[in-house]
Structure formats: structure tokens, C-alpha cells
Scaffold this motif. Sequence first.
Motif, PDB file in Angstrom:
ATOM      1  N   GLY A 112       5.580  -4.828  -2.191  1.00 22.95           N
ATOM      2  CA  GLY A 112       5.751  -3.889  -1.093  1.00 22.95           C
ATOM      3  C   GLY A 112       5.081  -2.547  -1.287  1.00 22.95           C
ATOM      4  O   GLY A 112       5.327  -1.610  -0.538  1.00 22.95           O
ATOM      5  N   LYS A 115      -0.195  -3.721  -2.031  1.00 22.72           N
ATOM      6  CA  LYS A 115      -1.218  -4.371  -2.860  1.00 22.72           C
ATOM      7  C   LYS A 115      -2.199  -5.181  -2.011  1.00 22.72           C
ATOM      8  O   LYS A 115      -3.412  -5.068  -2.183  1.00 22.72           O
ATOM      9  CB  LYS A 115      -0.525  -5.260  -3.884  1.00 22.72           C
ATOM     10  CG  LYS A 115      -1.453  -5.908  -4.863  1.00 22.72           C
ATOM     11  CD  LYS A 115      -0.684  -6.546  -5.994  1.00 22.72           C
ATOM     12  CE  LYS A 115       0.651  -7.097  -5.553  1.00 22.72           C
ATOM     13  NZ  LYS A 115       0.490  -8.111  -4.493  1.00 22.72           N
ATOM     14  N   THR A 116      -1.656  -5.979  -1.099  1.00 19.10           N
ATOM     15  CA  THR A 116      -2.535  -6.800  -0.265  1.00 19.10           C
ATOM     16  C   THR A 116      -3.393  -5.916   0.646  1.00 19.10           C
ATOM     17  O   THR A 116      -4.579  -6.168   0.833  1.00 19.10           O
ATOM     18  CB  THR A 116      -1.699  -7.801   0.569  1.00 19.10           C
ATOM     19  OG1 THR A 116      -0.895  -8.551  -0.337  1.00 19.10           O
ATOM     20  CG2 THR A 116      -2.573  -8.742   1.357  1.00 19.10           C
ATOM     21  N   THR A 117      -2.784  -4.873   1.185  1.00 17.02           N
ATOM     22  CA  THR A 117      -3.516  -3.930   2.032  1.00 17.02           C
ATOM     23  C   THR A 117      -4.707  -3.358   1.259  1.00 17.02           C
ATOM     24  O   THR A 117      -5.824  -3.268   1.774  1.00 17.02           O
ATOM     25  CB  THR A 117      -2.579  -2.773   2.468  1.00 17.02           C
ATOM     26  OG1 THR A 117      -1.435  -3.353   3.097  1.00 17.02           O
ATOM     27  CG2 THR A 117      -3.259  -1.802   3.401  1.00 17.02           C
ATOM     28  N   ASN A 269      -0.974   4.423  -3.430  1.00 17.87           N
ATOM     29  CA  ASN A 269      -0.845   4.122  -2.005  1.00 17.87           C
ATOM     30  C   ASN A 269       0.368   4.840  -1.429  1.00 17.87           C
ATOM     31  O   ASN A 269       1.314   5.139  -2.153  1.00 17.87           O
ATOM     32  CB  ASN A 269      -0.728   2.611  -1.798  1.00 17.87           C
ATOM     33  CG  ASN A 269      -0.800   2.233  -0.324  1.00 17.87           C
ATOM     34  OD1 ASN A 269      -1.440   2.925   0.475  1.00 17.87           O
ATOM     35  ND2 ASN A 269      -0.146   1.146   0.039  1.00 17.87           N
ATOM     36  N   PRO A 306      -3.310   7.528   2.120  1.00 16.16           N
ATOM     37  CA  PRO A 306      -2.128   8.065   2.809  1.00 16.16           C
ATOM     38  C   PRO A 306      -1.356   6.977   3.553  1.00 16.16           C
ATOM     39  O   PRO A 306      -1.865   5.885   3.778  1.00 16.16           O
ATOM     40  CB  PRO A 306      -2.740   9.034   3.826  1.00 16.16           C
ATOM     41  CG  PRO A 306      -4.094   8.480   4.107  1.00 16.16           C
ATOM     42  CD  PRO A 306      -4.558   7.838   2.819  1.00 16.16           C
ATOM     43  N   ASP A 308      -0.553   5.551   6.755  1.00 17.26           N
ATOM     44  CA  ASP A 308      -1.395   5.632   7.943  1.00 17.26           C
ATOM     45  C   ASP A 308      -0.990   4.500   8.881  1.00 17.26           C
ATOM     46  O   ASP A 308      -1.070   3.328   8.514  1.00 17.26           O
ATOM     47  CB  ASP A 308      -2.860   5.496   7.499  1.00 17.26           C
ATOM     48  CG  ASP A 308      -3.830   5.613   8.655  1.00 17.26           C
ATOM     49  OD1 ASP A 308      -3.434   5.319   9.809  1.00 17.26           O
ATOM     50  OD2 ASP A 308      -4.992   5.972   8.402  1.00 17.26           O
TER      51      ASP A 308
HETATM   52  N1  LIG Z   1      -0.885   3.277   3.292  1.00 12.53           N
HETATM   53  C1  LIG Z   1      -0.146   2.588   4.172  1.00 12.53           C
HETATM   54  N2  LIG Z   1       0.217   3.134   5.356  1.00 12.53           N
HETATM   55  C2  LIG Z   1       0.990   2.440   6.231  1.00 12.53           C
HETATM   56  N3  LIG Z   1       1.443   1.205   6.030  1.00 12.53           N
HETATM   57  C3  LIG Z   1       1.100   0.608   4.864  1.00 12.53           C
HETATM   58  C4  LIG Z   1       0.290   1.247   3.885  1.00 12.53           C
HETATM   59  N4  LIG Z   1       0.121   0.388   2.842  1.00 12.53           N
HETATM   60  C5  LIG Z   1       0.784  -0.741   3.161  1.00 12.53           C
HETATM   61  N5  LIG Z   1       1.377  -0.611   4.369  1.00 12.53           N
HETATM   62  C6  LIG Z   1       2.239  -1.613   5.036  1.00 12.53           C
HETATM   63  O1  LIG Z   1       3.312  -1.890   4.168  1.00 12.53           O
HETATM   64  C7  LIG Z   1       3.655  -3.274   4.216  1.00 12.53           C
HETATM   65  C8  LIG Z   1       3.527  -3.844   2.819  1.00 12.53           C
HETATM   66  O2  LIG Z   1       2.174  -3.810   2.413  1.00 12.53           O
HETATM   67  P1  LIG Z   1       1.497  -5.020   1.630  1.00 12.53           P
HETATM   68  O3  LIG Z   1       0.063  -4.689   1.492  1.00 12.53           O
HETATM   69  O4  LIG Z   1       1.835  -6.312   2.246  1.00 12.53           O
HETATM   70  O5  LIG Z   1       2.224  -4.842   0.217  1.00 12.53           O
HETATM   71  P2  LIG Z   1       2.326  -5.823  -1.037  1.00 12.53           P
HETATM   72  O6  LIG Z   1       1.144  -6.727  -0.989  1.00 12.53           O
HETATM   73  O7  LIG Z   1       2.302  -4.918  -2.218  1.00 12.53           O
HETATM   74  O8  LIG Z   1       3.620  -6.555  -0.918  1.00 12.53           O
HETATM   75  C9  LIG Z   1       2.697  -3.893   5.220  1.00 12.53           C
HETATM   76  O9  LIG Z   1       3.324  -3.958   6.462  1.00 12.53           O
HETATM   77  C10 LIG Z   1       1.540  -2.929   5.266  1.00 12.53           C
HETATM   78  O10 LIG Z   1       0.855  -2.951   6.503  1.00 12.53           O
END
Ligand SMILES: Nc1ncnc2c1ncn2[C@@H]1O[C@H](COP(=O)(O)OP(=O)(O)O)[C@@H](O)[C@H]1O
Length: 346
Positions: A112, A115-117, A269, A306, A308
Motif C-alpha cells: 500500500g 509500489k505498483t504505481t 511516495n 507527491p 496526487d
Molecule cells: N502518490 C500517490 N498519490 C495518490 N495516490 C497514490 C499515490 N501512490 C499510490 N497511490 C494510490 O494508492 C493505492 C495503492 O497504491 P499501489 O501502487 O497499488 O501500492 P502497492 O503496490 O504498494 O500496494 C492505489 O490506489 C494508488 O493509485
Amino acid sequence: MLHEDQVRKALQTVLHPRLKKSLVDIGMIRDIIIQGDTVTVTLGLKSERSPLKNVLADDIERAVGSLPGVATVRVEAVTLSREEAERMFPRSPLRGIAKVKHFLAVASGKGGVGKTTIAVNVALALARQGHRVGLLDVDVYGPSVPLMLGITEALDQQDGMIIPVEKYGLRVVSMGMTGGQDEAFIWRGPLVAKMIHQLLDQVNWGDLDYLVFDLPPGTGDPSIAIAQAIPDCAILMVTTPQEVALADVRRSISLFHKTGQTIIGLVENMSYFLCGHSTQPIEIFGRGGGEELSRETGLPLLGAVPLDLDLRQGGDSGVPLLVSAPDSATGIIFQEVAKKIPGLMP
Ligand SMILES: Nc1ncnc2c1ncn2[C@@H]1O[C@H](COP(=O)(O)OP(=O)(O)O)[C@@H](O)[C@H]1O
Ligand SMILES: [Mg+2]
């Protein structure tokens, strides 16, 4: 009188932590110079930044220093030529990745944190800079790359090899494309290693500059499987500014160091929030966590992304920010991170 053979024999006990072979047998000991009670050992490494440098230097000092008549041990590291390194550390015979130049795994201490983002947008930013990029989602607990890239098609096969799905210029394969969603449950231990092996061997990745991995949080089975299959896979660590996240990320960093992997840097992040028309960043989760971690670990902080809304909406809609608005303020942060990566690869 101390003789070179004695030193060489003592060095036989120093093993490469991953290959479990002696440095002498691998050929990493280039020179042994004995001057009175001082022994200088030249150690050949794949890269100046090799994380093994300090570990091996300590082991060499200990082994040679225990010989009678030795007062000082000096270890001098030199960088091996590409040919030498390829001979000493042969590339894995995995067919699918035979023509992949660099491997970069995006990791985090916990889930959460985005990471994927980060993996998706950094991969897209690398592709934008003209690199050929593949993305392999090995997050067994929640493969979300297909969702973030809006991929609905199933994987195809050709001549007995799996063909990655092409999306936004990336070649993509996800654990989430290989079976039903609820199968995620069975990816445990040896099964995970086998599955990852298959994705590296039987997916025709073709010529790639970068294969980016979206790892599950922590340092579980998939991370270990990748470390074993691809020892020179670099790690990009994602963290958030909160202290709790930092504790998890510290643990992960030390575990990755133990497997001898190079962590090329940190990305913080959800660092801050730009509210409405104000240009003043609001630090929701506190501040400076990434910087502090960078100071503490010596790992460079490659960027601070940020909070975003567009980034989140991009992820939800299957059109990532680096596709819809690559030159937005946040998009540019990803591009800056991607620009630093080539110079940091092991
Ligand atoms: N910098 C950011 N600003 C706004 N939302 C974000 C940001 N980074 C991630 N998110 C949101 O947070 C949630 C978790 O992100 P995700 O990339 O799936 O995390 P992980 O892979 O670490 O579990 C998703 O809904 C994603 O769109
Ligand atoms: Mg994820």
C-alpha cells in the motif's frame, strides 16, 4: 618467510556468498603482493559499486590476517572487464531473458505504499526515454499491474513461448494474467520459485534494455526466487514518510544486502500534498523520512512523489499518469527518477 601460496591457501576459505565458491577458484583474486609483513590482495569486482566489496574485504582481511607473520592486510578493489565478468559470472541460461540487459525490481517494506504505481510509471518513463522496457508483475498477493495498465487480454503463446502483452510501449506479463484471481492463494514457497522461473524462461521477452519487476511487499519467496535467478537484479526501494513504513523498509534493506543485491536508491511516495492553488506543500505523513533514511543508509533518494489525485485516478482507470500527463509536475518527477537509473545500474 611468507609465501604467496600460503596466502592463496588462506584465501581458499573465502567464499562468494551467493555462488558458494572460493574467490580464488572464481578468479576474483587478481594479485597477491607480499612486502615484509604487509600483504596486498587485489580483488576483481563486477562493479565499483558492488555491495560485496566491504563484505569480501573484511573476509579477506580476516583470512590473510590470521597467517603467522602478517601484520597488515590491504585489499584493493579493481573493476573487471565486461568479458572477464561474463566469464566469471555466467548469465543465467533462462531462455526468455537471454537478451535482457538490465533488471530492476521495485520493492517496499510493506504493502500500500504505491509500489505498483512507482513500478508502472518508472517503467513508462524509461520507455519514454527510448529504452526498451518490459514489466513483470510478481506480486503474488495482489497482482495489480493489469488493472493499472488497463490490460484485459490473456497471454498468447507462439512456438512454445509465452508472448507478453504490449501496452503503452511496454511488454507486460503479470501473475494475475496466468490464472484466475483467487488462485493467488496457492502461490507459496517452491511453487512461487517455479512460477517465476517459468516466467523468466518461457516468456519471450526479446531484446530489452530493462526488465522491471513489481515485487510483493517485503522480502518473501518471490524476491528470493528473483535474487537466485538474477543475481545482478538491482533494487529500487519505495517508502513513505511515516516512521512505521521506514522501520519496515530498513528491515528489507538489510535483507536485500544479505543476498548481495544492489539497492540503487530510494523513492519516497506520498511525500507531500499540493492543495488547490497553493504552492505550499503540505506534509501529511510528516517530513524528511526519505532523506533521513538516505543519510542513514547511504542510498541516494532518487525522487519524492507527491500525493496526487491524478496519479491515483490514472491507476484506477488503466491510463497511468505517464501516459495521460507525462509532463505534469508529478510526471516530470518520474522522468527525473528514470533519468538517474541508467547511471546507477550494477
Ligand atoms: N502518490 C500517490 N498519490 C495518490 N495516490 C497514490 C499515490 N501512490 C499510490 N497511490 C494510490 O494508492 C493505492 C495503492 O497504491 P499501489 O501502487 O497499488 O501500492 P502497492 O503496490 O504498494 O500496494 C492505489 O490506489 C494508488 O493509485
Ligand atoms: Mg502493488
